[in-house]
Design an enzyme around this catalytic site. Structure first.
Site, PDB file in Angstrom:
ATOM      1  CB  CYS A 114      -0.979  -0.027   1.166  1.00 61.63           C
ATOM      2  SG  CYS A 114      -0.242  -0.303   2.791  1.00 61.63           S
ATOM      3  CG  HIS A 115       2.863   2.699   3.541  1.00 61.07           C
ATOM      4  ND1 HIS A 115       2.315   3.883   3.982  1.00 61.07           N
ATOM      5  CD2 HIS A 115       2.661   1.795   4.519  1.00 61.07           C
ATOM      6  CE1 HIS A 115       1.804   3.686   5.192  1.00 61.07           C
ATOM      7  NE2 HIS A 115       2.000   2.432   5.534  1.00 61.07           N
TER       8      HIS A 115
END
Length: 306
Positions: A114-115
């Site tokens: 995600c990041h």
């Protein structure tokens, strides 16, 4: 009809993928009874009888699952960290230059973190365009909703939480976050960035920011905008030159959606690159479904929430 098996369907990402696919008429989900869900023999049979296998497992279990595959036609989308820097696996961010073509021709897809999705959406295009050198030393801060931490963190935040949980909390303080090798490899950076992830008391949404000084680029802020504007022309990732919300940017603006918004702020001396999306959407299960659509030759937005 395509047969799909989700190995690890009880986790946050696996459950989201299951919910997205269970009503699709072109998909037949292979499921295991609860008592056999973790048994190796049943998992092996299921994974070898499907067209697409989603691995929603810890790294070691994902590697084990791949070792069970004897059917060469099985296509795998791994949502764990295990294969994201493996050159034999296609990295599942189709919008990056050349990546869609590699995904289409591969049986092994590593779904992005995600990041990392936010960071690579901002930096990979600048490295590829030559406006930024690979030896640049970058920093990044990224705020996410608590669902990104999985079932345990969700239970902590939605239960009788301590007062400290009511404010944003920075983590990965040792600068050893598991997304850093992926970020460095996919962007081609010589130096891993200083990375400051923050979890906050809201469910879904992510805002990844990479600040730049003029010395970090060989060009202008307008050239950066043009790179994004020309690259992100699809329906999922889009460049927005007017994204600010009366001088603010909310990290949950794309909660519940599978889209991603790229924005640029600041001035010629100090520039802010920002990527906003849902940590469970384009940051996890939405990206996995998009990659499945690419593999199957379907419209990429099939089953996605735009």
């Amino acid at each position: 009809m395509y047969k799909v098996f989700i190995d690890g369907s009880a986790g946050t990402t696996g459950l989201k993928i299951f919910d997205r696919l269970k009503d699709r008429k072109d998909i037949k989900l292979i499921t295991l009874p609860e008592e056999h869900r973790k048994e190796l023999a049943y998992r092996k049979e299921a994974i070898n009888s499907c067209d697409i296998a989603f691995l929603c497992l810890p790294d070691a279990a994902a590697i084990e699952a791949v070792s069970l595959i004897e059917n060469d036609s099985v296509k795998v989308i791994d949502t764990s960290t295990a294969h994201r820097t493996n050159p034999d696996w296609a990295y599942g961010f189709p919008e990056l230059k050349g990546y869609r073509e590699r995904i289409k021709s591969s049986n092994r897809i590593a779904n992005p973190g995600c990041h990392a999705s936010g960071f690579v959406s901002l930096i990979n295009p600048l490295i590829s365009a030559g406006i930024m050198k690979k030896d640049v030393a970058l920093s990044c801060f990224s705020i996410t909703g608590y669902t990104g931490g999985g079932k345990k963190m969700i239970a902590e935040y939605e239960g009788d939480k301590p007062a400290l949980y009511e404010a944003p909390r920075q983590y990965a303080l040792s600068q050893q976050h598991k997304h850093l090798p992926e970020i460095k490899a996919v962007c081609g950076l010589d130096i891993a960035p200083l990375f400051c992830p923050i979890v906050s008391d809201y469910a879904c949404g992510m805002e990844v920011t990479v600040p730049l000084f003029k010395k970090d680029i060989e060009g202008s802020i307008e050239e950066i905008k043009d790179i994004y504007r020309n690259l992100y022309t699809g329906d999922i990732v889009k460049f927005n030159d007017n994204a600010d919300e009366s001088g603010f940017l909310s990290a949950n603006a794309f909660s519940g959606k599978d889209t991603m918004e790229i924005s640029v702020f600041g001035n010629e001396d100090r520039i802010l690159l920002v990527s906003r999306f849902d940590n469970l959407g384009k940051g996890a299960s939405g990206a996995a479904i998009q990659n499945m659509n690419v593999l199957l030759g379907l419209p990429e937005t099939t089953g996605l929430i735009l």
